[in-house]
Design an enzyme around this catalytic site. Structure first.
Site, short mmCIF file in Angstrom:
data_model
loop_
_atom_site.label_atom_id
_atom_site.label_comp_id
_atom_site.label_asym_id
_atom_site.label_seq_id
_atom_site.Cartn_x
_atom_site.Cartn_y
_atom_site.Cartn_z
N LYS A 1 -5.86 -8.55 -6.39
CA LYS A 1 -7.15 -8.68 -5.72
C LYS A 1 -8.15 -7.66 -6.24
O LYS A 1 -7.79 -6.53 -6.55
CB LYS A 1 -6.96 -8.49 -4.20
N LYS B 1 -11.67 -2.05 -3.90
CA LYS B 1 -12.41 -0.80 -4.02
C LYS B 1 -11.54 0.32 -4.58
O LYS B 1 -12.03 1.28 -5.15
CB LYS B 1 -12.93 -0.37 -2.64
N LYS C 1 0.82 -1.22 0.00
CA LYS C 1 0.00 0.00 0.00
C LYS C 1 0.85 1.27 0.00
O LYS C 1 0.50 2.26 -0.64
CB LYS C 1 -0.95 0.00 1.19
#
Length: 337
Positions: A198, A201, A111
């Site tokens: 993955k 969102k 991230k």
């Protein structure tokens, strides 16, 4: 009954991946376990998003839980930040965690690199680094025996277990050691356009993501355009056929069937016909889900009252646990009379 915790961040629209990986297991477990579901609004602060929308996003997560089948007579549903002592416990756990442990978290590395690439700077929120200890507080505060997570969160649960064991050894028995609950087949739904990552969102290409509030026909079209391979053989092989394997998992999850049975059923199908079967099931599911969602949205105040009452009860329970922890650590100073 076994106590289980799970949560979803209110940072964007809820995806099919969220539904299959996190919500479905909670719905299935609520008859045989004591489920604590929360909207992880504090965790969402590590993301870059429009803060003006967070209230609407929180409401969306709650309605999604309810429309998916969460029964408030069986399950505790609350907002993370409404539990007043979770942040305090997060700090205490942080003080019993090493920099090395947090540096090894693969989600942080992933991230933080995405943030750097997005804004071309090194402005990485510290909360992203300390995220695992707040997650540990979400689990340990309620004496949870299990935590519903995807494979990508398993490392965080291992850290939670290590911190709990470390503090139990130092201060005496304080925490129950939780176990990760991962359904190996439906734990992770992959992106339709890039099945090596993955479904998320936050993915920039929304063509690879199914949102639960997508127009059903739009979702149908996304499935039909999903990336597969040239083998034209409906087979579960995530390594060599990640795209078709992902569609198999989606179909199995929506129909509650085993992958081996589905592979046998569609063994003579070409990819186009198999995609049509998956797209039809998805469209059927979304029509039904969205109908329930809209009904709950119209009567939301009724559910809010129940959740508010549950939050009061959970705060009392959490405060009692927090007092136990503080006493063990010697944090409660007793003033002279």
């Amino acid at each position: 009954m076994k106590k289980i915790v799970s949560g979803i961040q209110p940072t964007n629209k809820i995806t099919l991946g969220n539904y299959i990986g996190a919500i479905m297991p909670s719905v299935f477990a609520q008859d045989n376990a004591n489920i604590y579901l929360f909207v992880a609004d504090l965790h969402s602060l590590t993301n870059i998003f429009d803060h003006k929308k967070i209230s609407d996003n929180i409401k969306n997560v709650i309605i999604t839980y309810l429309a998916s089948g969460i029964d408030l007579s069986k399950t505790h549903l609350f907002i993370q930040s409404n539990i007043t002592c979770v942040g305090t416990l997060g700090h205490i756990l942080l003080c019993h965690t090493t920099m090395g442990e947090l540096n090894r978290m693969t989600q942080y590395k992933d991230k933080s690199s995405k943030i750097t690439n997005a804004n071309k700077t090194e402005f990485i929120p510290t909360g992203l680094f300390t995220y695992p200890t707040l997650m540990a507080a979400d689990i340990l505060l309620y004496d949870a025996q299990g935590i519903i997570v995807g494979k990508d969160q398993k490392q965080h649960v291992e850290l939670t277990r290590n911190i709990a064991n470390r503090m139990n050894n130092k201060y005496g028995k304080i925490f129950i050691i939780p176990e990760p609950i991962i359904n190996e087949t439906n734990a992770k739904i992959m992106d339709l356009q890039n099945p090596l990552i993955k479904m998320s969102k936050s993915n920039t290409n929304e063509k690879g993501t199914i949102f639960l509030l997508d127009d059903p026909q739009v979702a149908y079209d996304k499935i039909m355009k999903a990336k597969t391979d040239l083998l034209n053989n409906v087979n579960y092989d995530p390594k060599n056929q990640p795209g078709i394997s992902n569609l198999l998992v989606i179909y199995c999850s929506l129909t509650n069937t085993k992958i081996s049975n589905v592979c046998k059923k569609f063994s003579s199908y070409n990819y186009k016909d198999f995609k049509i079967a998956v797209a039809n099931k998805l469209k059927e599911f979304l029509v039904s889900f969205q109908k329930k969602y809209n009904q709950i949205q119209k009567n939301f105040s009724k559910y809010e009252k129940i959740i508010k009452k549950q939050t009061t009860q959970i705060n009392l329970e959490a405060s009692k646990k927090m007092l136990e922890i503080e006493n063990k650590l010697g944090l409660k100073y007793h003033y002279a009379k």
